[in-house]
Design a protein around this motif. Structure first.
Motif, PDB file in Angstrom:
ATOM      1  N   GLY A 128      34.487   2.553  -2.328  1.00 50.78           N
ATOM      2  CA  GLY A 128      35.319   2.070  -3.427  1.00 50.78           C
ATOM      3  C   GLY A 128      34.481   1.750  -4.659  1.00 50.78           C
ATOM      4  O   GLY A 128      34.922   1.966  -5.802  1.00 50.78           O
ATOM      5  N   PHE A 129      33.255   1.255  -4.461  1.00 51.44           N
ATOM      6  CA  PHE A 129      32.352   1.009  -5.582  1.00 51.44           C
ATOM      7  C   PHE A 129      31.976   2.317  -6.274  1.00 51.44           C
ATOM      8  O   PHE A 129      31.757   2.350  -7.488  1.00 51.44           O
ATOM      9  CB  PHE A 129      31.081   0.301  -5.102  1.00 51.44           C
ATOM     10  CG  PHE A 129      31.278  -1.157  -4.812  1.00 51.44           C
ATOM     11  CD1 PHE A 129      31.376  -2.076  -5.848  1.00 51.44           C
ATOM     12  CD2 PHE A 129      31.357  -1.624  -3.511  1.00 51.44           C
ATOM     13  CE1 PHE A 129      31.557  -3.433  -5.583  1.00 51.44           C
ATOM     14  CE2 PHE A 129      31.534  -2.969  -3.237  1.00 51.44           C
ATOM     15  CZ  PHE A 129      31.639  -3.876  -4.279  1.00 51.44           C
ATOM     16  N   VAL A 130      31.879   3.397  -5.488  1.00 47.20           N
ATOM     17  CA  VAL A 130      31.509   4.698  -6.053  1.00 47.20           C
ATOM     18  C   VAL A 130      32.597   5.197  -7.002  1.00 47.20           C
ATOM     19  O   VAL A 130      32.325   5.546  -8.163  1.00 47.20           O
ATOM     20  CB  VAL A 130      31.256   5.721  -4.920  1.00 47.20           C
ATOM     21  CG1 VAL A 130      31.052   7.120  -5.502  1.00 47.20           C
ATOM     22  CG2 VAL A 130      30.053   5.304  -4.083  1.00 47.20           C
ATOM     23  N   THR A 131      33.841   5.242  -6.528  1.00 48.98           N
ATOM     24  CA  THR A 131      34.932   5.719  -7.389  1.00 48.98           C
ATOM     25  C   THR A 131      35.166   4.761  -8.558  1.00 48.98           C
ATOM     26  O   THR A 131      35.522   5.187  -9.657  1.00 48.98           O
ATOM     27  CB  THR A 131      36.227   5.901  -6.580  1.00 48.98           C
ATOM     28  OG1 THR A 131      36.486   4.716  -5.795  1.00 48.98           O
ATOM     29  CG2 THR A 131      36.110   7.093  -5.636  1.00 48.98           C
ATOM     30  N   LEU A 132      34.935   3.479  -8.335  1.00 51.67           N
ATOM     31  CA  LEU A 132      35.033   2.512  -9.432  1.00 51.67           C
ATOM     32  C   LEU A 132      34.013   2.839 -10.523  1.00 51.67           C
ATOM     33  O   LEU A 132      34.328   2.852 -11.718  1.00 51.67           O
ATOM     34  CB  LEU A 132      34.800   1.095  -8.897  1.00 51.67           C
ATOM     35  CG  LEU A 132      34.849  -0.045  -9.919  1.00 51.67           C
ATOM     36  CD1 LEU A 132      36.236  -0.171 -10.525  1.00 51.67           C
ATOM     37  CD2 LEU A 132      34.437  -1.359  -9.254  1.00 51.67           C
ATOM     38  N   GLY A 133      32.783   3.146 -10.109  1.00 56.41           N
ATOM     39  CA  GLY A 133      31.733   3.480 -11.067  1.00 56.41           C
ATOM     40  C   GLY A 133      32.047   4.724 -11.880  1.00 56.41           C
ATOM     41  O   GLY A 133      31.758   4.787 -13.083  1.00 56.41           O
ATOM     42  N   PHE A 134      32.660   5.724 -11.226  1.00 57.33           N
ATOM     43  CA  PHE A 134      33.005   6.967 -11.929  1.00 57.33           C
ATOM     44  C   PHE A 134      33.995   6.714 -13.068  1.00 57.33           C
ATOM     45  O   PHE A 134      33.882   7.314 -14.136  1.00 57.33           O
ATOM     46  CB  PHE A 134      33.634   7.977 -10.965  1.00 57.33           C
ATOM     47  CG  PHE A 134      32.681   8.560  -9.961  1.00 57.33           C
ATOM     48  CD1 PHE A 134      31.316   8.481 -10.132  1.00 57.33           C
ATOM     49  CD2 PHE A 134      33.167   9.212  -8.833  1.00 57.33           C
ATOM     50  CE1 PHE A 134      30.437   9.024  -9.204  1.00 57.33           C
ATOM     51  CE2 PHE A 134      32.299   9.763  -7.903  1.00 57.33           C
ATOM     52  CZ  PHE A 134      30.935   9.667  -8.080  1.00 57.33           C
ATOM     53  N   PHE A 135      34.989   5.854 -12.804  1.00 53.66           N
ATOM     54  CA  PHE A 135      36.128   5.761 -13.715  1.00 53.66           C
ATOM     55  C   PHE A 135      36.071   4.580 -14.682  1.00 53.66           C
ATOM     56  O   PHE A 135      37.065   4.254 -15.318  1.00 53.66           O
ATOM     57  CB  PHE A 135      37.436   5.767 -12.916  1.00 53.66           C
ATOM     58  CG  PHE A 135      37.739   7.117 -12.331  1.00 53.66           C
ATOM     59  CD1 PHE A 135      38.380   8.085 -13.088  1.00 53.66           C
ATOM     60  CD2 PHE A 135      37.328   7.443 -11.052  1.00 53.66           C
ATOM     61  CE1 PHE A 135      38.636   9.342 -12.568  1.00 53.66           C
ATOM     62  CE2 PHE A 135      37.561   8.703 -10.525  1.00 53.66           C
ATOM     63  CZ  PHE A 135      38.221   9.659 -11.285  1.00 53.66           C
ATOM     64  N   ILE A 136      34.922   3.930 -14.775  1.00 54.10           N
ATOM     65  CA  ILE A 136      34.756   2.965 -15.869  1.00 54.10           C
ATOM     66  C   ILE A 136      34.038   3.625 -17.051  1.00 54.10           C
ATOM     67  O   ILE A 136      33.856   3.003 -18.091  1.00 54.10           O
ATOM     68  CB  ILE A 136      34.020   1.693 -15.416  1.00 54.10           C
ATOM     69  CG1 ILE A 136      32.646   2.013 -14.844  1.00 54.10           C
ATOM     70  CG2 ILE A 136      34.850   0.919 -14.423  1.00 54.10           C
ATOM     71  CD1 ILE A 136      31.846   0.782 -14.445  1.00 54.10           C
ATOM     72  N   PHE A 137      33.636   4.900 -16.864  1.00 52.08           N
ATOM     73  CA  PHE A 137      33.170   5.751 -17.960  1.00 52.08           C
ATOM     74  C   PHE A 137      32.055   5.133 -18.799  1.00 52.08           C
ATOM     75  O   PHE A 137      32.165   5.021 -20.013  1.00 52.08           O
ATOM     76  CB  PHE A 137      34.345   6.146 -18.877  1.00 52.08           C
ATOM     77  CG  PHE A 137      35.386   6.953 -18.168  1.00 52.08           C
ATOM     78  CD1 PHE A 137      35.145   8.254 -17.777  1.00 52.08           C
ATOM     79  CD2 PHE A 137      36.622   6.386 -17.866  1.00 52.08           C
ATOM     80  CE1 PHE A 137      36.102   8.997 -17.109  1.00 52.08           C
ATOM     81  CE2 PHE A 137      37.588   7.114 -17.193  1.00 52.08           C
ATOM     82  CZ  PHE A 137      37.320   8.427 -16.816  1.00 52.08           C
ATOM     83  N   ASN A 138      31.003   4.718 -18.129  1.00 51.84           N
ATOM     84  CA  ASN A 138      29.781   4.426 -18.871  1.00 51.84           C
ATOM     85  C   ASN A 138      28.581   4.846 -18.026  1.00 51.84           C
ATOM     86  O   ASN A 138      28.707   5.122 -16.832  1.00 51.84           O
ATOM     87  CB  ASN A 138      29.693   2.956 -19.309  1.00 51.84           C
ATOM     88  CG  ASN A 138      29.582   1.983 -18.151  1.00 51.84           C
ATOM     89  OD1 ASN A 138      28.793   2.195 -17.235  1.00 51.84           O
ATOM     90  ND2 ASN A 138      30.351   0.903 -18.202  1.00 51.84           N
TER      91      ASN A 138
END
Length: 385
Positions: A320-330
């Motif tokens: 979940g941290f991985v997909t979270l990191g992708f979609f905060i776009f920085n």
């Protein structure tokens, strides 16, 4: 012949060739020979990937070690391989774990040894094919083909409910992937509109095609159906604990360390670059699903009494941290997500190996049955920590 020009083909086909050779050893009378060939093939499969790292140009964002040959040219499908700084790392990670899972089943697997070892080697080559493919249809073939060895590993050498877990794993992952196939065919037709009527399955060509927002959203959802199951994201995560609990140790290691990363890799290679506007528009949904996985599935993990289920649910939370990191776009989110993918591969794989050591001795996965492991196995407990 310059073997350096064919490193990716070697990474794919060396383990597959040795897998077929292992299968040719036949029944369990030749089990020692099957084990030796499997270990040799897995080790050689890892060694041929090392030049990918040593020869990689870290200053370039272009695809490297590119190979291009005919496959089905009539339909514009080509044997097109290449890696960048993302996919190269996962090929190394996958090839590194293949000898380890062969050794993990060295004494534990006593029946159908050749088939067991052969399945892991063939799957290793297929997974490398997923990470190296630059042709969309070639990617899809490897994506679906790698399900078959894992289906057999769970269904034949798994626990008491192995058939249920294997069928659930296969159906979840297959059904999600069918929408990805439709998306690839749509993208092929779109490339034809911008290339004088000549369609292309090249993933790099997909990245360049301008697509309307509504079409992007549909493409994003089609890819989401395939990749979210593999990650797995909430709420399509329920196949993973069953698969882990029933899989043999080697199967659990590859599932956690490698196959979960394939889904996250799909977001990086397809969803984000092909449908960037849709990715931003649906980022709120992806962040919400990711946070549910991090918090809710993390709490579910705390409630588990079975060690394998504990690590399985924690893996869903960590991804979940991985997909979270992708979609905060920085930049930090993206780099952190990639770091988490690699580190989780090592950590989860090692945890399942440790659980396998305990289970082989006590034949229980219940945490309550292991009072005082540190007193009886201090060196093991140090490695576990």
């Amino acid at each position: 012949m310059n073997l350096g020009s064919y490193l990716l083909s070697l990474a794919i086909w060396v383990p597959i060739a040795f897998g077929v050779l292992v299968l040719a050893t036949g029944n369990d009378r030749n089990a020692p020979l099957a084990r030796l060939i499997a270990l040799a093939g897995a080790t050689l499969g890892f060694l041929v990937t090392l030049p990918l790292y040593s020869g990689f140009n870290k200053l370039s964002s272009a695809m490297q070690f590119v190979e291009h040959g005919d496959w089905i040219p009539r339909f514009h499908m080509y044997y097109h391989l290449g890696v960048d700084g993302i996919s190269m790392l996962f090929i190394l990670l996958n090839s590194f774990f293949t000898p380890i899972v062969v050794l993990a089943g060295w004494k534990v697997i006593e029946k159908r040894v050749a088939q067991y070892m052969g399945a892991f080697l063939i799957m290793s080559g297929m997974v490398n094919g997923v990470f190296a493919s630059l042709d969309g249809m070639l990617f899809y073939v490897f994506w679906e083909a790698m399900l078959i060895p894992m289906f057999l590993i769970i269904g034949v050498w798994g626990g008491p409910n192995r058939v249920y877990a294997a069928v659930k794993f296969f159906l979840y992952t297959l059904l999600g992937s069918l929408l990805m196939l439709i998306a690839l065919i749509y993208l092929y037709n779109q490339t034809a509109l911008f290339n004088n009527g000549t369609g292309s399955f090249s993933i790099l060509d997909f990245h360049k095609v301008p697509i309307a927002l509504n079409a992007q959203i549909l493409l994003f959802l089609a890819f989401l159906a395939a990749f979210s199951v593999k990650v797995p994201m909430f709420p399509v995560h329920t196949w993973l604990p069953d698969a882990h609990v029933e899989a043999p140790t080697g199967g659990s290691v590859i599932l956690a360390a490698i196959m979960l990363k394939v889904g996250a890799y799909g977001f990086l290679r397809f969803s984000l670059p092909i449908a960037p506007d849709a990715s931003h528009k649906l980022a709120g949904l992806m962040i919400a699903l990711s946070l549910i996985a991090v918090v809710y599935i993390g709490l579910v993990a705390l409630m588990q009494s079975d060690m394998k289920k504990l690590v399985a649910y924690s893996s869903i939370s960590h991804m979940g941290f991985v997909t979270l990191g992708f979609f905060i776009f920085n930049e930090y989110g993206m780099e952190g997500a990639l770091l988490q993918m690699i580190s989780h591969g090592f950590v989860s794989g090692a945890l399942f190996l440790c659980i396998g050591v305990l289970y082989d001795r006590v034949h229980s996965r219940q945490i309550a049955d292991y009072g005082g492991v540190a007193n009886r196995m201090p060196v093991f407990a140090a490695f576990f920590m």
